[in-house]
Design an enzyme around this catalytic site. Structure first.
Site, PDB file in Angstrom:
ATOM      1  N   ASP A 172      -0.416  -5.707   0.622  1.00  0.00           N
ATOM      2  CA  ASP A 172      -1.528  -6.084  -0.005  1.00  0.00           C
ATOM      3  C   ASP A 172      -1.532  -7.401  -0.638  1.00  0.00           C
ATOM      4  O   ASP A 172      -0.518  -7.591  -1.619  1.00  0.00           O
ATOM      5  CB  ASP A 172      -2.042  -5.128  -1.191  1.00  0.00           C
ATOM      6  CG  ASP A 172      -2.643  -3.702  -0.322  1.00  0.00           C
ATOM      7  OD1 ASP A 172      -3.178  -3.829   0.616  1.00  0.00           O
ATOM      8  OD2 ASP A 172      -2.283  -2.733  -1.296  1.00  0.00           O
ATOM      9  N   GLN A 219      -3.621  -0.897  -6.108  1.00  0.00           N
ATOM     10  CA  GLN A 219      -4.127  -2.229  -6.534  1.00  0.00           C
ATOM     11  C   GLN A 219      -4.545  -2.237  -8.112  1.00  0.00           C
ATOM     12  O   GLN A 219      -4.117  -3.059  -8.821  1.00  0.00           O
ATOM     13  CB  GLN A 219      -5.311  -2.677  -5.584  1.00  0.00           C
ATOM     14  CG  GLN A 219      -4.987  -3.149  -4.175  1.00  0.00           C
ATOM     15  CD  GLN A 219      -6.235  -3.238  -3.396  1.00  0.00           C
ATOM     16  OE1 GLN A 219      -7.161  -3.067  -3.782  1.00  0.00           O
ATOM     17  NE2 GLN A 219      -5.757  -3.542  -2.325  1.00  0.00           N
ATOM     18  N   GLU A 220      -5.053  -0.965  -8.354  1.00  0.00           N
ATOM     19  CA  GLU A 220      -5.724  -0.966  -9.835  1.00  0.00           C
ATOM     20  C   GLU A 220      -4.481  -0.761 -10.779  1.00  0.00           C
ATOM     21  O   GLU A 220      -4.327  -1.235 -11.808  1.00  0.00           O
ATOM     22  CB  GLU A 220      -6.410   0.258  -9.957  1.00  0.00           C
ATOM     23  CG  GLU A 220      -7.813   0.137  -8.962  1.00  0.00           C
ATOM     24  CD  GLU A 220      -7.624   0.286  -7.443  1.00  0.00           C
ATOM     25  OE1 GLU A 220      -8.759   0.589  -6.785  1.00  0.00           O
ATOM     26  OE2 GLU A 220      -6.441   1.038  -7.037  1.00  0.00           O
ATOM     27  N   VAL A 231       4.391 -17.181 -21.664  1.00  0.00           N
ATOM     28  CA  VAL A 231       5.611 -16.847 -20.850  1.00  0.00           C
ATOM     29  C   VAL A 231       6.218 -18.022 -20.259  1.00  0.00           C
ATOM     30  O   VAL A 231       5.584 -18.962 -19.924  1.00  0.00           O
ATOM     31  CB  VAL A 231       4.847 -15.691 -20.104  1.00  0.00           C
ATOM     32  CG1 VAL A 231       3.667 -16.674 -19.248  1.00  0.00           C
ATOM     33  CG2 VAL A 231       5.910 -15.111 -19.284  1.00  0.00           C
ATOM     34  N   GLU A 232       7.292 -17.877 -20.062  1.00  0.00           N
ATOM     35  CA  GLU A 232       7.928 -18.982 -19.350  1.00  0.00           C
ATOM     36  C   GLU A 232       7.828 -18.739 -17.686  1.00  0.00           C
ATOM     37  O   GLU A 232       7.838 -17.469 -17.252  1.00  0.00           O
ATOM     38  CB  GLU A 232       9.670 -18.761 -19.520  1.00  0.00           C
ATOM     39  CG  GLU A 232      10.144 -20.158 -19.152  1.00  0.00           C
ATOM     40  CD  GLU A 232      10.698 -19.995 -17.440  1.00  0.00           C
ATOM     41  OE1 GLU A 232      10.639 -21.176 -16.949  1.00  0.00           O
ATOM     42  OE2 GLU A 232      11.148 -18.836 -17.083  1.00  0.00           O
ATOM     43  N   LEU A 233       7.385 -19.809 -17.065  1.00  0.00           N
ATOM     44  CA  LEU A 233       6.620 -19.859 -15.538  1.00  0.00           C
ATOM     45  C   LEU A 233       7.784 -19.251 -14.644  1.00  0.00           C
ATOM     46  O   LEU A 233       7.445 -18.582 -13.545  1.00  0.00           O
ATOM     47  CB  LEU A 233       5.887 -20.882 -15.286  1.00  0.00           C
ATOM     48  CG  LEU A 233       4.650 -21.278 -16.080  1.00  0.00           C
ATOM     49  CD1 LEU A 233       4.107 -22.510 -15.541  1.00  0.00           C
ATOM     50  CD2 LEU A 233       3.779 -20.082 -16.153  1.00  0.00           C
ATOM     51  N   CYS A 239       0.976  -1.258   0.062  1.00  0.00           N
ATOM     52  CA  CYS A 239      -0.005  -0.023  -0.016  1.00  0.00           C
ATOM     53  C   CYS A 239       0.819   1.265   0.027  1.00  0.00           C
ATOM     54  O   CYS A 239       1.764   1.474   1.058  1.00  0.00           O
ATOM     55  CB  CYS A 239      -1.048   0.111   1.179  1.00  0.00           C
ATOM     56  SG  CYS A 239      -1.726   1.411   1.633  1.00  0.00           S
TER      57      CYS A 239
END
Length: 133
Positions: free
Chosen positions: A52, A86-87, A67-69, A45
């Site tokens: 968060d 957050q947004e 995407v490679e994990l 935050c």
């Protein structure tokens, strides 16, 4: 008397997000939807410096790469000390992955743990619909 009132823990800015760590591998198969989810996403935050926590879900239809994990895990982990709303975190993840993968479709959703009685779910879908913001 609230001793913690007005207190803030230190954190870094969004420049600490490590986009360069993301890697891909070629995909040449049929059209498919790929869903990757972790319950271990956290950022900070930007007001309090407190973490968060969220479930992060990434859904995409690849064009020619995935995407490679392991690299994705390092990328996601780079958020853990970043002060970001957050947004904005949800939008940044979506934008970074869309630029990296150039998929047919990408959706990023974060479902944050309840704070102050509110559960917050953020969703970004790319590409944007014509006329959409």
């Amino acid at each position: 008397m609230a001793i913690a009132e007005g207190r803030t823990l230190s954190f870094t800015g969004p420049e600490a997000i490590d986009v360069a760590v993301l890697e891909t591998f070629p995909y040449e198969g049929p059209t498919q939807e790929i869903v990757t989810e972790t319950r271990e996403f956290s950022a900070v935050c930007p007001y309090s410096g407190l973490p968060d926590f969220a479930t992060l879900t990434i859904t995409y239809v690849p064009s020619d790469r995935c995407v490679e994990l392991k690299s994705l895990k390092y990328y996601v982990t780079s958020y853990r000390n970043v002060g970001i709303f957050q947004e904005h975190a949800t939008a940044k993840i979506a934008e970074d992955l869309f630029k990296l993968l150039e998929p047919q479709m990408l959706e990023v959703t974060t479902l944050y743990n309840v704070r102050g009685g509110f559960e917050t779910r953020c969703t970004v879908r790319l590409p944007k619909a014509p006329g959409g913001r």
